[in-house]
Design an enzyme around this catalytic site. Structure first.
Site, PDB file in Angstrom:
ATOM      1  N   THR A  16      35.079  38.906  50.757  1.00 38.57           N
ATOM      2  CA  THR A  16      33.818  38.269  51.137  1.00 38.57           C
ATOM      3  C   THR A  16      33.970  36.895  51.772  1.00 38.57           C
ATOM      4  O   THR A  16      33.014  36.375  52.361  1.00 38.57           O
ATOM      5  CB  THR A  16      32.894  38.128  49.910  1.00 38.57           C
ATOM      6  OG1 THR A  16      33.557  37.348  48.909  1.00 38.57           O
ATOM      7  CG2 THR A  16      32.518  39.489  49.367  1.00 38.57           C
ATOM      8  N   HIS A  31      45.376  38.091  47.682  1.00 42.56           N
ATOM      9  CA  HIS A  31      44.226  37.398  47.090  1.00 42.56           C
ATOM     10  C   HIS A  31      43.629  38.221  45.954  1.00 42.56           C
ATOM     11  O   HIS A  31      43.539  39.452  46.045  1.00 42.56           O
ATOM     12  CB  HIS A  31      43.175  37.148  48.173  1.00 42.56           C
ATOM     13  CG  HIS A  31      42.097  36.201  47.777  1.00 42.56           C
ATOM     14  ND1 HIS A  31      41.049  36.571  46.965  1.00 42.56           N
ATOM     15  CD2 HIS A  31      41.892  34.887  48.086  1.00 42.56           C
ATOM     16  CE1 HIS A  31      40.241  35.532  46.795  1.00 42.56           C
ATOM     17  NE2 HIS A  31      40.721  34.497  47.462  1.00 42.56           N
ATOM     18  N   CYS A  46      28.208  28.121  45.594  1.00 46.91           N
ATOM     19  CA  CYS A  46      27.384  29.265  45.953  1.00 46.91           C
ATOM     20  C   CYS A  46      26.865  29.936  44.675  1.00 46.91           C
ATOM     21  O   CYS A  46      27.210  29.538  43.554  1.00 46.91           O
ATOM     22  CB  CYS A  46      28.206  30.264  46.770  1.00 46.91           C
ATOM     23  SG  CYS A  46      29.612  30.960  45.862  1.00 46.91           S
ATOM     24  N   GLU A  48      40.629  38.702  44.939  1.00 45.70           N
ATOM     25  CA  GLU A  48      39.477  39.532  45.294  1.00 45.70           C
ATOM     26  C   GLU A  48      39.894  40.770  46.068  1.00 45.70           C
ATOM     27  O   GLU A  48      39.388  41.875  45.814  1.00 45.70           O
ATOM     28  CB  GLU A  48      38.465  38.728  46.122  1.00 45.70           C
ATOM     29  CG  GLU A  48      37.214  39.545  46.448  1.00 45.70           C
ATOM     30  CD  GLU A  48      36.293  38.865  47.444  1.00 45.70           C
ATOM     31  OE1 GLU A  48      35.663  39.585  48.240  1.00 45.70           O
ATOM     32  OE2 GLU A  48      36.191  37.632  47.427  1.00 45.70           O
ATOM     33  N   HIS A  79      38.588  29.048  42.872  1.00 48.60           N
ATOM     34  CA  HIS A  79      39.692  28.290  43.452  1.00 48.60           C
ATOM     35  C   HIS A  79      39.310  26.822  43.628  1.00 48.60           C
ATOM     36  O   HIS A  79      39.189  26.315  44.734  1.00 48.60           O
ATOM     37  CB  HIS A  79      40.116  28.917  44.778  1.00 48.60           C
ATOM     38  CG  HIS A  79      40.889  30.177  44.601  1.00 48.60           C
ATOM     39  ND1 HIS A  79      41.060  31.098  45.599  1.00 48.60           N
ATOM     40  CD2 HIS A  79      41.546  30.679  43.522  1.00 48.60           C
ATOM     41  CE1 HIS A  79      41.782  32.113  45.140  1.00 48.60           C
ATOM     42  NE2 HIS A  79      42.076  31.875  43.888  1.00 48.60           N
TER      43      HIS A  79
END
Length: 404
Positions: A244, A176, A53, A178, A83
């Protein structure tokens, strides 16, 4: 959209040609039907959207450029940049060191860092506390920052509603990277709590309605709420943002549920619900939305099995696996190397965090139809590798097949 200088080892001429053709045919990205690769005895249905992405390509470009432009300097990453084990391994081979592992455990002591060291912030972003620690060490925390713009968009949304006195509910996996970063940025501005799934959202709903005593909150949400969180006061006005890479349908369901609880609790209508529930809209990134929609389109087609390629600790990839598992046998692999033979495959069970060794994963009859996709941090070269490996079992040379 901007293009990035990503190492050629991650590219695939075959996949690039397929993606370019689909873009030409579907410029508005409204067609989520898969691409059929018909090799006779083997048919592969390739998801409409998959692979690197914007945020991942941006991070890779910055990281590899930083290494190339700073020979002789010590270069560190706060933790895994993305990851994907292959990309992280390539960076390690170039001398980059990880300061922490993905769970936040220290690998390199802070006091060994020096002001002239380079520290790269990974695509997930980092906490304000770590930014402060780097500044104390004389290291500019944002000079080499690969934080995904779509992650930063979530931080901005949390800040906006926090300034309007809404409490932020973060839908994400508490451990996580994020989510830890989003939680840190949000709690700096407003009371914040993390819910990992609908079950925890329902628990939170019981505190909103008063069905559960406030005294139960600390134990049920241990480590998932900001200091000084006042259950009786801080759940009166809320808004939902997310990590996200979560399932879009689950995030929407959680937001809808919390919104409904707030409306019932305060007898609100559609006209005045915004008084107590912030309009955060969808904070999922475009790639997560596109990849999940593409898998849903993929699953509309009949198939014998699905293969999902990506890092085993990749959240966005595990959700693609989750979607596929609902419909047919699914094998989550990190590369073609996990396909040992026509009869054997090593694949990841993300529910129980273990690698499984399965036999006879390919049906005996022909033709065999395989649904194939990959996560947003997976290089296209790995997907091509899987296609070549599978095609080889059926005596197909994909280069010759592509030319015919």
């Amino acid at each position: 959209m901007k293009t990035f200088n990503v190492p050629i080892i991650y590219r695939s001429p075959l996949i690039t040609a397929i993606k370019n053709r689909r873009r030409q045919e579907d410029r508005m990205k409204k067609d989520f039907k898969p691409t059929l690769l018909d090799f006779g005895a083997l048919k592969i249905l390739l998801a409409r959207h998959f692979g690197f992405c914007y945020g991942v390509e941006n991070a890779i470009e910055i990281a590899f450029k930083t290494v190339e432009e700073n020979p002789g300097k010590r270069i560190f990453l706060l933790s895994e940049m993305i990851h994907n084990p292959h990309v992280n391994s390539d960076l390690l081979e170039k001398g980059v060191q990880f300061i922490m592992d993905t769970s936040g455990q220290q690998l390199v002591p802070w006091d060994t860092l020096q002001p002239d060291d380079i520290v790269i912030i990974p695509a997930f972003g980092t906490t304000l506390e770590i930014e402060a620690r780097l500044s104390e060490l004389g290291i500019s925390p944002l000079q080499y920052n690969t934080t995904c713009p779509f992650v930063e968009r979530v931080w901005n949304k949390a800040e906006q509603i926090g300034q309007k006195n809404y409490t932020v509910i973060v839908h994400g996996k508490p451990g996580h990277e994020e989510t830890r970063a989003t939680f840190s940025h949000s709690r700096h501005n407003t009371p914040t709590v993390v819910v990992k799934d609908m079950s925890e959202a329902r628990l939170l709903g019981e505190f909103i309605t008063g069905q559960r005593a406030a005294a139960e909150f600390p134990a049920l949400f241990k480590g998932q709420y900001s200091p000084g969180f006042d259950v009786t006061k801080d759940l009166q006005r809320v808004g939902v943002v997310n990590q996200t890479t979560m399932l879009a349908t689950e995030t929407q369901a959680i937001a809808d549920y919390i919104r409904g609880v707030i409306m019932d609790r305060y007898q609100l209508t559609e006209a005045d619900v915004s008084e107590r529930f912030a309009d955060t809209r969808d904070t999922l990134c475009y790639a997560t939305n596109d990849n999940q929609s593409a898998v849903n389109g993929l699953l509309q087609e009949p198939g014998d099995l699905a293969i999902v390629v990506g890092g085993y600790n990749s959240s966005n990839t595990s959700h693609l696996v989750e979607l596929c598992e609902e419909k047919l046998p699914t094998y989550f692999i990190s590369s073609e190397e996990k396909i040992l033979s026509r009869d054997e495959i090593l694949h990841w069970d993300f529910h129980h965090k273990q690698e499984l060794h399965s036999h006879h994963f390919l049906p005996d009859q022909a033709p065999v139809t395989i649904l194939l996709t990959s996560g947003a941090s997976c290089p296209d070269a790995l997907v091509e590798g899987v296609i070549r490996k599978l095609a080889g079992f059926y005596g197909v040379n994909i280069d010759e097949a592509a030319m015919s």
